[in-house]
Write a protein that holds these residues in place. Sequence first.
Motif, PDB file in Angstrom:
ATOM      1  N   ARG A   1       4.334  -1.770  -4.711  1.00  0.00           N
ATOM      2  CA  ARG A   1       3.025  -1.693  -3.776  1.00  0.00           C
ATOM      3  C   ARG A   1       2.792  -0.541  -2.821  1.00  0.00           C
ATOM      4  O   ARG A   1       3.967  -0.084  -2.319  1.00  0.00           O
ATOM      5  CB  ARG A   1       3.082  -2.896  -2.907  1.00  0.00           C
ATOM      6  N   LEU A   2       1.841  -0.038  -2.643  1.00  0.00           N
ATOM      7  CA  LEU A   2       1.696   0.982  -1.639  1.00  0.00           C
ATOM      8  C   LEU A   2       1.274   0.462  -0.328  1.00  0.00           C
ATOM      9  O   LEU A   2      -0.044  -0.121  -0.268  1.00  0.00           O
ATOM     10  CB  LEU A   2       0.484   1.999  -2.470  1.00  0.00           C
ATOM     11  N   ARG A   3       1.913   0.820   0.696  1.00  0.00           N
ATOM     12  CA  ARG A   3       1.661   0.602   2.046  1.00  0.00           C
ATOM     13  C   ARG A   3       2.337   1.499   3.046  1.00  0.00           C
ATOM     14  O   ARG A   3       3.314   2.019   2.723  1.00  0.00           O
ATOM     15  CB  ARG A   3       1.584  -1.063   2.194  1.00  0.00           C
ATOM     16  N   ASP A   4       1.952   1.814   4.131  1.00  0.00           N
ATOM     17  CA  ASP A   4       2.224   2.547   5.147  1.00  0.00           C
ATOM     18  C   ASP A   4       2.706   3.901   4.638  1.00  0.00           C
ATOM     19  O   ASP A   4       3.732   4.341   4.834  1.00  0.00           O
ATOM     20  CB  ASP A   4       3.197   1.990   5.832  1.00  0.00           C
ATOM     21  N   ASP A   5       1.849   4.613   3.648  1.00  0.00           N
ATOM     22  CA  ASP A   5       2.358   5.717   3.069  1.00  0.00           C
ATOM     23  C   ASP A   5       3.720   5.857   2.339  1.00  0.00           C
ATOM     24  O   ASP A   5       4.411   6.870   2.417  1.00  0.00           O
ATOM     25  CB  ASP A   5       1.983   6.991   4.245  1.00  0.00           C
TER      26      ASP A   5
ATOM     27  N   VAL B   1       6.038   3.668  -1.207  1.00  0.00           N
ATOM     28  CA  VAL B   1       5.958   2.863  -2.072  1.00  0.00           C
ATOM     29  C   VAL B   1       6.949   1.745  -1.967  1.00  0.00           C
ATOM     30  O   VAL B   1       8.175   2.143  -1.616  1.00  0.00           O
ATOM     31  CB  VAL B   1       6.214   3.514  -3.815  1.00  0.00           C
ATOM     32  N   HIS B   2       6.525   0.484  -2.246  1.00  0.00           N
ATOM     33  CA  HIS B   2       7.609  -0.491  -1.648  1.00  0.00           C
ATOM     34  C   HIS B   2       7.764  -1.327  -3.033  1.00  0.00           C
ATOM     35  O   HIS B   2       6.789  -1.622  -3.680  1.00  0.00           O
ATOM     36  CB  HIS B   2       7.137  -1.417  -0.465  1.00  0.00           C
TER      37      HIS B   2
ATOM     38  N   ASP C   1       9.741  -4.677  -4.168  1.00  0.00           N
ATOM     39  CA  ASP C   1      10.520  -6.007  -3.773  1.00  0.00           C
ATOM     40  C   ASP C   1      11.505  -6.223  -4.905  1.00  0.00           C
ATOM     41  O   ASP C   1      11.245  -6.504  -5.942  1.00  0.00           O
ATOM     42  CB  ASP C   1       9.587  -7.082  -3.118  1.00  0.00           C
TER      43      ASP C   1
END
Length: 173
Positions: free
Chosen positions: A128-132, A134-135, A137
């Motif tokens: 997932r792309l968030r806060d510039d 890639v995350h 889980d």
Amino acid sequence: MRALDNMKIRNDDISLGLLLGTLAGAEELPLWFHYDGRPIKPGYHVTEVKAGQFAGLDCGANPDAWTEIFVQLWDVQGEDRAPMPAGKFSAIIRKVSGHLQLEQSARLTFEVSDGVRPVQLYCASLPRLRDDAVHVDLAPRPASCKPRDRWLAEEKSKAETCCGPAAKSACCS
């Protein structure tokens, strides 16, 4: 990064190809793995990538065979103290693939350890792309009963066919 409908894919369904495909276009962004309720340390290290061909017999005496890719992450504070860019992770996998012929459709398992605790197995969710950044889980890989899992999938499929919005039979009355 490609947009995907994560609601249609279970955590344990992600393959190596799916992970690499979703990282395409985000090569410069930091890649963060999260497990046990926290992010991996910024200087983590990919210590090993291995491919395995497995054959087994489940508890219902049903034969099964599959390919699985294991990516081992060492959760340590590295010298550069910055998370690995998604492109570097992809390059590591491509380099290994050149030597081992990694099957893109293979099941993907992450092995994670901080060098003190034993290696633990995790399955990955879609990036997932968030806060510039890639995350990804990671969830503990649970044991399962394959005959029971197949039965549950068949029952769910029957219910969706019988009672879904396009159903025209009276089986759900």
